[in-house]
Structures are given as structure tokens and as C-alpha cells.
Scaffold this motif. Structure first.
Motif, PDB file in Angstrom:
ATOM      1  N   HIS A  99      46.334  33.166  31.440  1.00  0.00           N
ATOM      2  CA  HIS A  99      47.433  32.915  32.381  1.00  0.00           C
ATOM      3  C   HIS A  99      47.317  31.585  33.136  1.00  0.00           C
ATOM      4  CE1 HIS A  99      49.652  33.116  36.199  1.00  0.00           C
ATOM      5  NE2 HIS A  99      50.591  33.685  35.457  1.00  0.00           N
ATOM      6  N   PRO A 100      46.163  31.304  33.783  1.00  0.00           N
ATOM      7  CA  PRO A 100      46.108  30.053  34.559  1.00  0.00           C
ATOM      8  C   PRO A 100      46.229  28.812  33.677  1.00  0.00           C
ATOM      9  CG  PRO A 100      43.958  31.170  34.551  1.00  0.00           C
ATOM     10  CD  PRO A 100      44.945  32.105  33.921  1.00  0.00           C
ATOM     11  N   ILE A 101      45.773  28.929  32.439  1.00  0.00           N
ATOM     12  CA  ILE A 101      45.777  27.758  31.533  1.00  0.00           C
ATOM     13  C   ILE A 101      47.196  27.509  31.009  1.00  0.00           C
ATOM     14  CG2 ILE A 101      44.710  26.777  29.445  1.00  0.00           C
ATOM     15  CD1 ILE A 101      42.367  28.782  29.970  1.00  0.00           C
ATOM     16  N   CYS A 141      44.723  21.232  31.031  1.00  0.00           N
ATOM     17  CA  CYS A 141      43.994  22.362  31.631  1.00  0.00           C
ATOM     18  C   CYS A 141      43.254  23.197  30.609  1.00  0.00           C
ATOM     19  CB  CYS A 141      44.938  23.200  32.464  1.00  0.00           C
ATOM     20  SG  CYS A 141      45.659  22.193  33.773  1.00  0.00           S
ATOM     21  N   GLY A 142      43.242  22.746  29.356  1.00  0.00           N
ATOM     22  CA  GLY A 142      42.445  23.428  28.340  1.00  0.00           C
ATOM     23  C   GLY A 142      43.283  24.134  27.293  1.00  0.00           C
ATOM     24  N   ASN A 183      49.297  24.184  32.076  1.00  0.00           N
ATOM     25  CA  ASN A 183      49.700  23.215  31.043  1.00  0.00           C
ATOM     26  C   ASN A 183      51.212  23.044  31.000  1.00  0.00           C
ATOM     27  OD1 ASN A 183      47.147  22.502  30.134  1.00  0.00           O
ATOM     28  ND2 ASN A 183      47.115  24.018  28.473  1.00  0.00           N
ATOM     29  N   GLY A 184      51.938  24.134  31.271  1.00  0.00           N
ATOM     30  CA  GLY A 184      53.403  24.061  31.299  1.00  0.00           C
ATOM     31  C   GLY A 184      54.034  23.964  29.922  1.00  0.00           C
ATOM     32  N   GLN A 185      53.251  24.253  28.902  1.00  0.00           N
ATOM     33  CA  GLN A 185      53.767  24.196  27.526  1.00  0.00           C
ATOM     34  C   GLN A 185      53.034  25.238  26.695  1.00  0.00           C
ATOM     35  OE1 GLN A 185      52.905  20.130  27.457  1.00  0.00           O
ATOM     36  NE2 GLN A 185      50.843  20.317  26.622  1.00  0.00           N
ATOM     37  N   LEU A 186      53.732  25.741  25.667  1.00  0.00           N
ATOM     38  CA  LEU A 186      53.115  26.757  24.818  1.00  0.00           C
ATOM     39  C   LEU A 186      53.825  26.782  23.474  1.00  0.00           C
ATOM     40  CD1 LEU A 186      55.296  29.282  24.721  1.00  0.00           C
ATOM     41  CD2 LEU A 186      54.319  29.805  26.937  1.00  0.00           C
ATOM     42  N   CYS A 187      53.145  27.417  22.513  1.00  0.00           N
ATOM     43  CA  CYS A 187      53.755  27.622  21.201  1.00  0.00           C
ATOM     44  C   CYS A 187      53.743  29.122  20.892  1.00  0.00           C
ATOM     45  CB  CYS A 187      52.995  26.852  20.132  1.00  0.00           C
ATOM     46  SG  CYS A 187      53.770  26.976  18.515  1.00  0.00           S
ATOM     47  N   VAL A 188      54.895  29.652  20.485  1.00  0.00           N
ATOM     48  CA  VAL A 188      55.015  31.050  20.048  1.00  0.00           C
ATOM     49  C   VAL A 188      54.864  31.057  18.536  1.00  0.00           C
ATOM     50  CG1 VAL A 188      56.535  33.052  19.901  1.00  0.00           C
ATOM     51  CG2 VAL A 188      56.555  31.620  21.965  1.00  0.00           C
ATOM     52  N   ASN A 189      53.733  31.580  18.058  1.00  0.00           N
ATOM     53  CA  ASN A 189      53.477  31.672  16.619  1.00  0.00           C
ATOM     54  C   ASN A 189      53.716  33.116  16.175  1.00  0.00           C
ATOM     55  OD1 ASN A 189      52.045  28.937  15.963  1.00  0.00           O
ATOM     56  ND2 ASN A 189      51.053  29.661  17.848  1.00  0.00           N
ATOM     57  N   THR A 190      54.776  33.350  15.409  1.00  0.00           N
ATOM     58  CA  THR A 190      55.139  34.705  14.999  1.00  0.00           C
ATOM     59  C   THR A 190      54.377  35.054  13.720  1.00  0.00           C
ATOM     60  OG1 THR A 190      57.289  34.342  15.986  1.00  0.00           O
ATOM     61  CG2 THR A 190      57.109  36.191  14.468  1.00  0.00           C
ATOM     62  N   VAL A 218      58.691  34.784  27.360  1.00  0.00           N
ATOM     63  CA  VAL A 218      57.386  35.390  27.070  1.00  0.00           C
ATOM     64  C   VAL A 218      56.915  36.059  28.354  1.00  0.00           C
ATOM     65  CG1 VAL A 218      54.968  34.905  26.488  1.00  0.00           C
ATOM     66  CG2 VAL A 218      56.800  33.563  25.391  1.00  0.00           C
ATOM     67  N   CYS A 219      56.541  37.335  28.276  1.00  0.00           N
ATOM     68  CA  CYS A 219      56.000  38.022  29.459  1.00  0.00           C
ATOM     69  C   CYS A 219      54.476  37.996  29.379  1.00  0.00           C
ATOM     70  CB  CYS A 219      56.485  39.463  29.515  1.00  0.00           C
ATOM     71  SG  CYS A 219      58.281  39.569  29.638  1.00  0.00           S
ATOM     72  N   LEU A 220      53.855  37.444  30.413  1.00  0.00           N
ATOM     73  CA  LEU A 220      52.402  37.241  30.413  1.00  0.00           C
ATOM     74  C   LEU A 220      51.794  37.908  31.641  1.00  0.00           C
ATOM     75  CD1 LEU A 220      49.696  35.954  29.629  1.00  0.00           C
ATOM     76  CD2 LEU A 220      50.541  33.775  30.536  1.00  0.00           C
TER      77      LEU A 220
END
Ligand SMILES: NC(=O)c1ccc[n+]([C@@H]2O[C@H](COP(=O)([O-])OP(=O)(O)OC[C@H]3O[C@@H](n4cnc5c(N)ncnc54)[C@H](O)[C@@H]3O)[C@@H](O)[C@H]2O)c1
Ligand SMILES: Cc1cc2c(cc1C)N(C[C@H](O)[C@H](O)[C@H](O)COP(=O)(O)O)c1[nH]c(=O)[nH]c(=O)c1N2
Length: 175
Positions: free
Chosen positions: A72-74, A41-42, A78-85, A63-65
């Protein structure tokens, strides 16, 4: 979950208004993160301070979005994400990913590699958590994304970027 019921009357009659809540939250120091995603989804990314650990079995953070954010829609599709601190020197990136800048411009401002989920890993981040979204819940304007951590990437020398009093503060240190 069933909450215990007590026969008391509330002494807190006046609701906390949004401005007072935000002023109070401005006193709660928080790490600054850039949340990224890439997939069918991009690609998208945004700045988030509303991130915390939930449990270590299975390793999960939340993560609160805001549902009105362009990411948000992307992220959710996608159902996946990376938290980069972020590290202390990355405050300009935080402003870029926290503003109304087009996505391509946000990503052009840094170097990236790819994590196991396909999400972008930020070069120079103090730590990155590569995750799949396992559950979500909606509260008010935000979605709470529960993210199972599939891989972690740590930088050898670590320092932190902290958001406190509506301002950035570098926090040097060794871990
Ligand atoms: N959790 C969030 O969604 C969140 C957190 C921090 C900043 N922001 C965004 O950055 C802008 C600038 O923030 P600031 O700290 O400089 O000043 P601010 O006065 O707008 O916010 C102070 C604090 O209140 C909380 N907050 C702000 N907006 C929120 C929201 N929509 N939902 C839940 N909590 C919220 C955050 O902890 C924030 O640091 C905010 O107006 C908001 O758009 C959002
Ligand atoms: C320091 C700081 C911290 C946060 C934010 C901003 C900033 C500057 N923002 C807002 C979020 O990054 C912003 O809505 C988007 O990046 C820009 O929205 P659009 O992509 O233009 O819709 C934000 N949004 C959110 O949904 N959860 C969060 O925890 C935070 N935290």
C-alpha cells in the motif's frame, strides 16, 4: 452527489456480518490480477480481484487495495501501477503475490518488462493496463484507487484465470 431522499422505513434491520458477506462474495466470479508498481518509492506487487472498469473517457479502472497490505505505501507513493490480468497457467503467481512472501521472491518467480509508467509488465499476462493513479477514496479497510490507463498491452492468444468459490478456474477462449 446528492442522493434522492425517500420517506420509507428500512425493512433490512439485521446487518450483514463479515462472514456472510465473504461467503456471498465467494460466489461472485472475478478475474485475477497482479498489480505492480515501480518508481522512486520502490517496487511492489500484490494479487487483486477487486478491479473493474469505471469509464472509457478517460479510460479508467479502479483497484481496491487494503491499507494494511505491505504494497500500500509503495503503490500510493509512486502514484502509478500496472494491472496485469492473469492467464490460466499463472495461478501459482497469484498465490505468491497474494501471500506473505517477500517482494523480491515474488518478482523472481516471473519475467517482466517495463511499461510507460515504469511499472513492471508481466510476461504471459492476458492483458496489462499501465496506469497513473488519478484519484483515491477510503472506504472501511480499503483505498479505492482510480487509475487512468495510459497504455495497454495485449497478448495475441488470450485465456483467463477466474477466482470463484475460493478456487481458481482456467477459462479458455479467444478474444
Ligand atoms: N478485496 C480484497 O481485499 C480481497 C479479495 C479476495 C481475497 N482477499 C484476501 O485473500 C484471502 C482469501 O480469500 P478467499 O476468497 O479464499 O476467502 P475469504 O472467505 O476470505 O473471502 C471470500 C471473498 O470475500 C471477499 N473478501 C475477502 N476478504 C476481503 C476483504 N478484506 N475486503 C473485501 N472483500 C474481501 C473477496 O471477494 C473474497 O473472494 C482473504 O481472506 C483476503 O485476505 C482479499
Ligand atoms: C485471489 C486473491 C485475491 C485478492 C487478494 C489475495 C488473493 C489470494 N488480496 C490480498 C493481497 O493480495 C494480499 O494482502 C497481499 O498480497 C499480501 O499482503 P502483504 O504483502 O503480505 O501485506 C487482495 N487484497 C486487496 O487489497 N485487494 C484485492 O482485490 C485482493 N484480492
Amino acid at each position: 452527489m446528492q442522493l434522492a431522499q425517500c420517506e420509507t422505513t428500512s425493512q433490512f434491520s439485521a446487518p450483514v456480518i463479515r462472514e456472510d458477506y465473504r461467503d456471498a462474495m465467494a460466489r461472485l466470479a472475478a478475474a485475477v490480477n497482479i498489480i505492480t508498481t515501480d518508481g522512486p518509492c520502490g517496487r511492489a506487487g500484490f494479487t487483486a480481484t477487486a478491479v473493474c472498469s469505471v469509464t472509457d473517457e478517460p479510460p479508467t479502472l479502479l483497484v481496491c487495495l487494503n491499507r494494511s497490505a505491505s504494497a500500500h505505501p509503495i503503490v500510493t507513493a509512486n502514484g502509478q501501477l500496472c494491472v496485469n490480468t492473469l492467464a490460466g497457467a499463472q495461478r501459482d503467481l497469484s498465490n505468491l503475490f497474494g501471500g506473505k512472501t517477500p517482494m523480491a521472491e515474488r518478482f523472481a518467480a516471473a519475467q517482466w518488462s517495463t511499461g510507460v509508467t515504469g511499472s513492471p509488465l508481466l510476461d504471459g499476462a492476458t492483458v496489462s493496463f499501465d496506469c497513473r493513479i488519478s484519484h483515491s477514496a477510503s472506504v472501511g479497510t480499503h483505498d479505492i484507487l482510480y487509475c487512468e490507463v495510459l497504455a495497454v498491452y495485449r497478448r495475441d492468444s488470450a485465456d483467463a484465470l477466474v477466482y470463484f468459490g475460493r478456487n481458481y478456474h482456467g477459462l479458455p477462449g479467444a478474444v
